[in-house]
Design an enzyme around this catalytic site. Sequence first.
Site, PDB file in Angstrom:
ATOM      1  N   TYR A 138      55.062 -33.812  -2.818  1.00 32.13           N
ATOM      2  CA  TYR A 138      53.661 -34.017  -2.446  1.00 32.13           C
ATOM      3  C   TYR A 138      53.276 -35.497  -2.499  1.00 32.13           C
ATOM      4  O   TYR A 138      52.385 -35.946  -1.794  1.00 32.13           O
ATOM      5  CB  TYR A 138      52.729 -33.135  -3.303  1.00 32.13           C
ATOM      6  CG  TYR A 138      52.459 -31.852  -2.549  1.00 32.13           C
ATOM      7  CD1 TYR A 138      53.506 -30.990  -2.257  1.00 32.13           C
ATOM      8  CD2 TYR A 138      51.200 -31.547  -2.058  1.00 32.13           C
ATOM      9  CE1 TYR A 138      53.302 -29.847  -1.496  1.00 32.13           C
ATOM     10  CE2 TYR A 138      50.985 -30.410  -1.302  1.00 32.13           C
ATOM     11  CZ  TYR A 138      52.038 -29.570  -1.022  1.00 32.13           C
ATOM     12  OH  TYR A 138      51.827 -28.456  -0.256  1.00 32.13           O
ATOM     13  N   HIS A 167      52.666 -30.330  -8.081  1.00 31.59           N
ATOM     14  CA  HIS A 167      52.005 -30.868  -6.889  1.00 31.59           C
ATOM     15  C   HIS A 167      50.497 -31.073  -7.113  1.00 31.59           C
ATOM     16  O   HIS A 167      49.956 -32.130  -6.809  1.00 31.59           O
ATOM     17  CB  HIS A 167      52.210 -29.937  -5.689  1.00 31.59           C
ATOM     18  CG  HIS A 167      53.651 -29.626  -5.390  1.00 31.59           C
ATOM     19  ND1 HIS A 167      54.664 -30.515  -5.628  1.00 31.59           N
ATOM     20  CD2 HIS A 167      54.256 -28.524  -4.859  1.00 31.59           C
ATOM     21  CE1 HIS A 167      55.825 -29.979  -5.258  1.00 31.59           C
ATOM     22  NE2 HIS A 167      55.597 -28.766  -4.800  1.00 31.59           N
ATOM     23  N   ARG A 170      41.856 -33.398   3.720  1.00 28.59           N
ATOM     24  CA  ARG A 170      42.752 -32.283   4.051  1.00 28.59           C
ATOM     25  C   ARG A 170      44.174 -32.816   4.169  1.00 28.59           C
ATOM     26  O   ARG A 170      44.488 -33.618   5.042  1.00 28.59           O
ATOM     27  CB  ARG A 170      42.317 -31.597   5.345  1.00 28.59           C
ATOM     28  CG  ARG A 170      43.050 -30.269   5.528  1.00 28.59           C
ATOM     29  CD  ARG A 170      42.378 -29.368   6.542  1.00 28.59           C
ATOM     30  NE  ARG A 170      42.385 -30.000   7.828  1.00 28.59           N
ATOM     31  CZ  ARG A 170      41.372 -29.994   8.690  1.00 28.59           C
ATOM     32  NH1 ARG A 170      40.253 -29.376   8.409  1.00 28.59           N
ATOM     33  NH2 ARG A 170      41.469 -30.604   9.854  1.00 28.59           N
TER      34      ARG A 170
END
Length: 507
Positions: A207, A268, A396
């Site tokens: 991530y 993450h 996002r």
Amino acid sequence: NKQPAATATATATTPSSDEQSLASPILGQNEYVTVIVLGASGDLAKKKTYPALYSLAKHAFLPASTHILGYARSNLSTQDFTSRIQPGLKDSDPQRIAAFVSKLHYTHGSYDQPQDYANLDKAITQLENTHALPGQSKNRVFYMALPPSVFIPVANMLHAHCRAHNGAWTRVIVEKPFGKDLESSRELGRALAANWHEHELYRIDHYLGKEMVKNLISLRFANMFFGAVWDRHAIANVQITFKEMIGTEGRGGYFDEFGIVRDVMQNHLLQILTLVAMDRPVTLLADDVRNEKVKVLRCMRPIKTQDMVLGQYGPSEDGSKPGYLDDKTVPAGSKTPTYAAAVMFIDNDRWSGVPFILRCGKALNEAKTEVRIQFRDVPGGHMFPSTLSRNELVIRVQPKEAVYLKLMNKEPGLGYKQHIAELDMTYHERYEGVRIPDAYEALLLDVLRGDQANFVRDDELDAAWSLFTPALHEIDAGKIDPLVYPYGSRGPNGLIKFMAQYGVERD
Ligand code: NDP
Ligand code: BG6
């Protein structure tokens, strides 16, 4: 056909001007590198490692003379091996693929026999002698794309037999899981530290290689107005959410041992949390960034199971999708959560009292990862008698990368009513046609450049496990019955109440 290491292959595409302005060169003129992928016959290597290396080569980020040596127990010829890897390399230019494939090599051996590692060292040395220019230092990157059960013996054997020679550098990439709890993580840490310096170890949390996760630092610290409202005085809560539509399909065996909290939340989501919450690092150098992240973790309280909602997916409502327990690789009656929501607090000046709500789950109604920062209410009073919605900043992460700010705006026209509108920076519109690299590609490039900022440091890992271990032990002991939610739903009932408890205005 020897070329200086930093020169791109003739067939590679040209990097964008922004990519060319990378903080440091990939490799110095006097450096050569061999990338050794251990577990090369496996799933991760095929799906991620080789395609990422290929994409680097394609975009002129893999130094031209780099060679890649796969190693695993499976007895394959280099040709058999490359024909397995090749279908995963997406490109319309067969010449470029052929140029990359010519750099791939494979050799087999065990993970625990000294002689096999001595042979591996010979194979690497042979590549170095053939491809490095005279005077170049012959560096080595070892990528452990292996099951965690062999991390320690492999790391020990690599140290004993395969380190780079004559002062060249060696870097070791370690894949998650880094243990299962604080104790096992420390055991792995001690075993690695016995032979490897921290600056040689690259613990991957992929991530940290995602574009929008990396962008958090720019958004926060390169913009005056975000910096001014980034604290408990202006922010009501922070929601970090990961949703997947697929279940554990085929990975039930692995997953059941770990569960969603270890699989996604403890790594993450917590990594994203630290980037959202940390103070400004002095510089972007790895240790400056990681020092700030560790400070956040050390100001947090260990999570309690009372502050969590745990769920496990059952069959879909229409019966077309199986439940978690229907997976043959999952032990009967397993209580392993496939969904978790948790609230965490950071006891420092900036964040005291602000709930950070982490949510992650499999087999849900949509796939997305986002950070949602909900600001405090604006006093309406006599000025705005109707209810105002809270401002929200949404980052996002995937799919369709975007940053948008929800704000109150006057409805256009003769009236004076306010409504919610967005300042929207959707990437595919703002950066039309710009390629967003895969996380693994970004991270592999960091390894070649020797930049550890996007990798997990030992003390960071320790602090992260400390926060989750007590709750994980309770969950492992089967003390909590997960709430069953249908495959394809929004998650377990009770979630909205849980969120409302922490002042989240709506889900
Ligand atoms: P695999 O199960 O595919 O294993 C990789 C290779 O290791 C296999 O091809 C096999 O090669 C060897 N291997 C398998 N089992 C054993 C064993 N018991 N003892 C010794 N060697 C074994 O793993 P993945 O590629 O899926 O994952 C590798 C690492 O990456 C793991 O740590 C995983 O947690 C992590 N990871 C994987 C992701 C994925 O999408 N697959 C995502 C994120 C992390 P051979 O028999 O030829 O030696
Ligand atoms: C992995 C988890 O680390 O991340 C998987 O083990 C999960 O269970 C995956 O599906 C999600 O990664 P991405 O990049 O697809 O969001």
